[in-house]
Design an enzyme around this catalytic site. Structure first.
Site, short mmCIF file in Angstrom:
data_model
loop_
_atom_site.label_atom_id
_atom_site.label_comp_id
_atom_site.label_asym_id
_atom_site.label_seq_id
_atom_site.Cartn_x
_atom_site.Cartn_y
_atom_site.Cartn_z
CD GLU A 106 -7.19 2.14 1.62
OE1 GLU A 106 -6.91 3.29 2.03
OE2 GLU A 106 -7.95 1.93 0.64
CD GLU A 128 -6.78 8.11 10.64
OE1 GLU A 128 -6.16 7.04 10.82
OE2 GLU A 128 -6.85 8.67 9.53
CD GLU A 166 -10.25 7.68 -1.12
OE1 GLU A 166 -9.51 7.69 -0.12
OE2 GLU A 166 -10.58 6.65 -1.73
CE LYS A 176 -3.37 2.68 2.65
NZ LYS A 176 -4.26 2.78 3.83
#
Length: 407
Positions: free
Chosen positions: A249, A205, A385, A147
């Protein structure tokens, strides 16, 4: 300094209204609001290639000196960059006030500035970003990289001064379940005569928090844009929760975060699967990881640096992902995808991931957004995104499709 006692929840808005760019640190979480003003001491920068090395020890030393100087309940506030080659910006403030969570009248309008005041220049251009995602996918096919998070920036300029207090107010009003922040940054060394800079944003987050011996991390990975149509919006949420690509992910991130936290905890609880959380613009896959520390000397900042950077903002394996970012991204991230928050002399604190943010000076802003690239990613979807993630800042600025784009 004597820290102000926690004031009633109704007064949290007063802390927001008291924010002044250039002399304040503001941090609002779902449960508390914090305003720090002035500078009693600055955490010194370390030499060498890794400015983050031994940062917790340097912070602890400054906090201890502050306490010995009768600076009661010292706390360090500020931001840590993505890359260790950039110094952290942490200070012990002169004054500190805390309150409960910010509460807004849901019917109150969000102030919107005229969109025509800004020009916007993307870096890189959308086509170049798509090429970068394609390069990342080729690296994954030919090696062990699993990733990598690739980001974009938007450079906005305006002929009139930016009202950062109003921007901060709009961000807080639109993102009440996240972490709204504003941090003073030093002037750019490469821009002689440049004025103050401010790191400002509304992150969804939490990197990590510590309260006593209890710790919490809440990584987000796997995202989908919201829809104005309620039925379509729910369909997108359900599709995200069932998406093999996004679940993979998310699993990469959760495994890495849990692995980093285990050495510090005598108990760690990791959910079996993710849940859904949302902001005004995005759906996210979320996992709340809780634990109990094995040693009370482990501070929130030590935990934050042990986790930083998570695969949610860098990739996995970390060194390979970092190298890919250095090769593909045409700009330095600075404090974007670092962490912002506070840590007190007891080790308690709260650190959010520095996303949905911008670096601002008097008349310009540099916005950032990124997407996690894994096997199965589609370049055009990852570009979309990032466009959706830009909306957190753009909407708070009153900007939408009407922004003037600089050729």
């Amino acid at each position: 300094m004597t820290e102000s006692p926690t004031v009633p929840q109704a007064l949290a808005a007063q802390l927001l209204e008291s924010y002044e760019a250039g002399s304040s640190f503001f941090f609002a979480s779902p449960k508390r609001t914090l305003l720090a003003r002035g500078t009693f001491a600055t955490v010194p920068h370390a030499g060498g290639t890794n400015a983050l090395e031994r940062l917790p020890e340097r912070v602890a030393a400054v906090l201890n000196d502050a306490r010995e100087a009768a600076h009661d309940i010292p706390v360090a506030v500020g931001a840590v960059p993505f890359d260790g080659s950039v110094p952290a910006q942490l200070v012990v403030p002169m004054t500190l006030q805390r309150a409960g969570p910010l509460v807004f009248d849901s019917a109150a309008p969000v102030h919107r500035a005229p969109a025509a005041r800004y020009t916007v220049r993307p870096v890189p251009e959308p086509a170049a970003y798509i090429d970068g995602v394609t390069r990342a996918l080729e690296l994954m096919r030919s090696g062990p990289l699993r990733k990598v998070v690739l980001s974009r920036s938007l450079h906005l300029s305006t002929p009139t001064p930016i009202d950062l207090r109003q921007l901060l107010r709009n961000l807080a009003q639109r993102n009440s379940t996240g972490y709204t922040f504003a941090v003073d940054l030093p002037p750019q060394a490469t821009a002689p005569g440049a004025g103050r800079r401010t790191l400002i944003g509304a992150s969804p987050e939490l990197l990590v928090s510590r309260s006593g011996m209890q710790v919490l991390a809440n990584p987000l990975a796997g995202s989908a844009p919201r829809s104005a149509d309620p039925r379509e919006d729910q369909a997108r949420a359900a599709a995200l929760l069932a998406s093999p690509k996004d679940l993979h992910e998310h699993a990469v991130v959760i495994d890495a975060v849990a692995e980093a936290m285990r050495p510090f905890c005598k108990r760690l609880e990791v959910p079996a699967g993710p849940s859904l959380v949302n902001t005004a613009t995005m759906w996210h896959l979320s996992s709340r990881i809780t634990g109990e520390l094995a040693d009370p000397s482990i501070s929130s900042l030590m935990l934050a640096l042990a986790l930083h950077p998570t695969p949610a903002v860098c990739g996995y394996p970390t060194e390979l992902a970092h190298a890919a970012i250095d090769t593909i991204e045409p700009f330095d991230r600075g404090f974007y995808t670092g962490t912002v928050g506070w840590c007190d002399a007891n080790g308690d604190g709260q650190w959010a991931v520095t996303i949905r943010c911008a670096e601002a000076d008097e008349r310009t802003l540099r916005l950032f957004a990124g997407a996690g690239i894994v096997a199965g990613s589609k370049p055009e979807s990852e570009l979309a995104e990032t466009e959706a993630k830009f909306r957190t800042m753009l909407q708070a600025m009153g900007l939408g499709q009407g922004a003037e784009v600089q050729p």
